[in-house]
Design an enzyme around this catalytic site. Structure first.
Site: not given
Length: 322
Positions: A119, A188, A85, A52, A122, A137
């Site tokens: 959601r 994305y 995850w 990530c 991570v 965040e």
């Protein structure tokens, strides 16, 4: 506990545009004790994925600030399924949940807020004393790590390192806004778009952002000037993934970063700094994107290439000396 427990899970809007949900937990660790979360040795824990880019920022800041013996870390499986995850210590570079013994990250969210329905993302900065999420965040976590644990940094040099110096804050903030929107989140929006129109709008915006970065780096050694700052930390995780996965997997293939001489030299310079390069896990990155995203790559076949050597001489010290 400050949170927004009723966030929607939908990833795209009616136009087929990818929409990133806002982070839910926005509390701060404070060195001066002015928050319920004082800065203490071995009190806080990071949950991350090596795949990530948002989690990558926190690992990089933790390393640069010399906090590896102060803030512990667990690493989730690179594979993200519909269940989210998961912890899978049987895979290389993955760990169990050593703090709470959870199987899925979503269980950690439920520990903090039993009503949470958003959601389960991570990175997570977790308080091991109160057993709650402090913050999820990434942009805020890296500022917490930059400023609130200075008394616990491994060396005086790491204590004195300020990735968000007062005299550059406005510059950094301005860069962060468009770089996040156009590049870091933009890839994305291109890759997860579900309509041609949404994709084309997003991918053009990505390369407009890269063109801006190229122009800046033609005149400056780093994004905000002659020193590495938060702006470089934030963009590094996206740039290091670009030619490896975003060009092919997210269809961001108008140009490669290797086609931008200043970005390409800048990226290699950062990678060759040990604290940067050691946080890059290419195998986990490729497997995550190419196996997790069944809507993009239903066969789960992992591309063999590209062959990229980030250790070739970057030349930035000669082209733009400090």
């Amino acid at each position: 506990m400050t949170s927004n427990s009723k966030q929607p899970n939908k990833l795209s809007n009616e136009k087929g545009e990818f929409v990133r949900a806002a982070s839910a937990f926005r509390n701060w660790v404070k060195a001066d004790g002015s928050s319920p979360f004082p800065a203490e040795n071995n009190r806080y824990h990071l949950y991350v994925s090596f795949a990530c880019p948002w989690a990558h920022r926190t690992l990089l800041t933790r390393k640069l600030k010399g906090l590896e013996d102060v803030i512990t870390v667990d690493v989730v499986d690179w594979l993200m399924t519909e269940a989210g995850w998961k912890f899978n210590p049987d895979k290389p570079e993955c760990t169990p949940d050593t703090v709470n013994g959870c199987q899925y990250v979503k269980e950690i969210y439920k520990l903090t807020d039993p009503e949470y329905s958003g959601r389960a993302t991570v990175p997570i900065l977790f308080d091991k004393v109160n057993k709650v999420i402090v913050n999820n965040e990434s942009s805020e976590i890296i500022r917490i790590l930059n400023s609130e644990f200075n008394a616990l940094c491994a060396t005086s040099q790491q204590r004195d390192l300020d990735l968000y110096p007062p005299e550059l804050r406005q510059e950094i903030d301005d860069i962060n806004v468009w770089a996040q929107s156009q590049v870091s989140n933009g890839v994305y929006r291109a890759g997860l778009a579900t309509t041609q129109e949404a994709y084309e709008t997003a991918v053009v915006n990505v390369f407009d952002g890269l063109d801006k970065i190229e122009a800046i780096l033609s005149k400056r050694r780093y994004l905000a000037g002659n020193q590495i700052t938060e702006a470089d930390i934030r963009i590094f995780g996206s740039l290091i993934r670009f030619d490896i996965v975003y060009v092919q997997h997210f269809k961001c293939n108008i140009r490669r970063l290797m086609d931008y001489p200043n970005i390409w030299g800048y990226l290699r310079e950062l990678y060759q700094i040990p604290e940067f390069g050691s946080t890059v896990h290419i195998d986990s990155i490729k497997k995550h994107y190419m196996i997790s995203h069944k809507n993009i790559n239903p066969t789960g076949i992992i591309a063999k290439g590209p062959e990229i050597d980030f250790n070739t001489p970057h030349g930035r010290d000669k082209s733009i000396p400090i």
